[in-house]
Design a protein around this motif. Structure first.
Motif, mmCIF file in Angstrom:
data_model
loop_
_atom_site.group_PDB
_atom_site.id
_atom_site.type_symbol
_atom_site.label_atom_id
_atom_site.label_comp_id
_atom_site.label_asym_id
_atom_site.label_seq_id
_atom_site.Cartn_x
_atom_site.Cartn_y
_atom_site.Cartn_z
ATOM 1 N N SER A 65 42.026 26.678 41.170
ATOM 2 C CA SER A 65 41.437 27.956 41.578
ATOM 3 C C SER A 65 40.569 28.503 40.457
ATOM 4 O O SER A 65 40.800 28.228 39.276
ATOM 5 C CB SER A 65 42.540 28.973 41.911
ATOM 6 O OG SER A 65 43.331 28.532 43.000
ATOM 7 N N PHE A 66 39.575 29.285 40.860
ATOM 8 C CA PHE A 66 38.765 30.053 39.918
ATOM 9 C C PHE A 66 38.860 31.509 40.358
ATOM 10 O O PHE A 66 38.305 31.893 41.389
ATOM 11 C CB PHE A 66 37.317 29.562 39.918
ATOM 12 C CG PHE A 66 37.151 28.167 39.387
ATOM 13 C CD1 PHE A 66 37.053 27.941 38.022
ATOM 14 C CD2 PHE A 66 37.108 27.078 40.252
ATOM 15 C CE1 PHE A 66 36.910 26.646 37.519
ATOM 16 C CE2 PHE A 66 36.957 25.793 39.761
ATOM 17 C CZ PHE A 66 36.866 25.577 38.395
ATOM 18 N N GLY A 67 39.609 32.292 39.584
ATOM 19 C CA GLY A 67 39.885 33.648 40.017
ATOM 20 C C GLY A 67 40.740 33.622 41.270
ATOM 21 O O GLY A 67 41.767 32.936 41.329
ATOM 22 N N GLU A 68 40.305 34.335 42.290
ATOM 23 C CA GLU A 68 41.059 34.384 43.541
ATOM 24 C C GLU A 68 40.651 33.294 44.520
ATOM 25 O O GLU A 68 41.245 33.161 45.593
ATOM 26 C CB GLU A 68 40.881 35.763 44.195
ATOM 27 C CG GLU A 68 41.446 36.914 43.364
ATOM 28 C CD GLU A 68 41.312 38.237 44.063
ATOM 29 O OE1 GLU A 68 40.693 38.271 45.151
ATOM 30 O OE2 GLU A 68 41.807 39.250 43.520
#
Length: 250
Positions: free
Chosen positions: A16-19
């Protein structure tokens, strides 16, 4: 006939990247002495998956096995060894402009301390000759054409005799002539090393022509893995949607 044993195995890989969860428990088998294309829509995480397999990104969960050694849990020494046996070719080749062609090619041998200067030069000259650049060892990178730079990048990748060669969108932004030359380099990489060749690409024509195996990444998961013929005749909705959108984009 006994099926080949995968040299690279990806299991339940999450990133994941952030949310935004890009990869959602990806499972993937990649085979030696074969060309394996990873395809999918823009933004599906193809390059992210590639960079995790190369050790440039760390996953949030899951495993990447090289010959049954889990790269995610490996020691730093083991990771360095895996990287010394892998090669990544970026879109632009990522050559060092401050170095000559020959210095670029031998750089991995210097970095990993795998050969003496004399042997490194001998290996580099041999590879450059195989790729039609036999007189270019002392040439400046800035004097090369786009196609020649791609060949130098491949020579640099192959000089360590890697077990895995990764191509990240190798034909993006190239004209048809250079693209066809890059396709030849992909095939050369397989024939030269017998390696696991992995190509992340949006180029369906190349995938259907060159690949031994096609892997479709869709909504964060691999939804198809198999030979091109099976891909073309598949009735799976995800494949039909992908091929339809790809035809419209072309």
């Amino acid at each position: 006939m006994v099926a080949p044993y995968p040299s690279i195995k990806v299991r339940e890989l999450v990133k994941s990247f952030g949310e935004e969860q890009v990869l959602k428990k990806v499972d993937l088998d990649l085979y030696p002495d074969s060309i394996n294309f990873i395809i999918g829509r823009s933004g599906e995480g193809k390059s992210v998956l590639l960079k995790i397999m190369c050790g440039l990104y760390s996953p949030d969960a899951g495993s990447v096995y090289f010959d049954d050694l889990d790269m995610v849990k490996a020691t730093s020494k083991q990771v360095r060894f895996i990287r010394s046996k892998s090669a990544l070719l970026f879109q632009d080749g990522a050559l060092f402009d401050s170095m000559s062609v020959g210095q670029n090619v031998v750089f991995p041998l210097w970095f990993h301390k795998l050969a003496s200067p004399a042997l490194a030069k001998q290996k580099a000259e041999h590879l450059l000759s195989e790729l039609g650049l036999g007189t270019s060892f002392e040439a400046r990178v800035s004097d090369l054409s786009s196609g020649e730079k791609k060949r130098v990048a491949l020579a640099r990748a192959l000089i360590t005799e890697p077990k895995a060669v990764f191509f990240d969108e190798p034909t993006t932004g190239l004209d048809p002539l250079i693209s066809s030359q890059v396709d030849e380099l992909i095939v050369h990489a397989k024939k030269k090393t017998g390696a696991t060749v992995v190509v992340v690409s949006h180029d369906m024509a190349a995938a259907l022509t060159l690949a031994d195996y096609i892997n479709l990444l869709y909504n964060g998961r691999v939804v198809f893995s198999g030979p091109p013929l099976s891909f073309k005749v598949s009735k799976e909705p995800e494949i039909i949607r992908f091929l339809t959108s790809n035809a419209r984009a072309a």
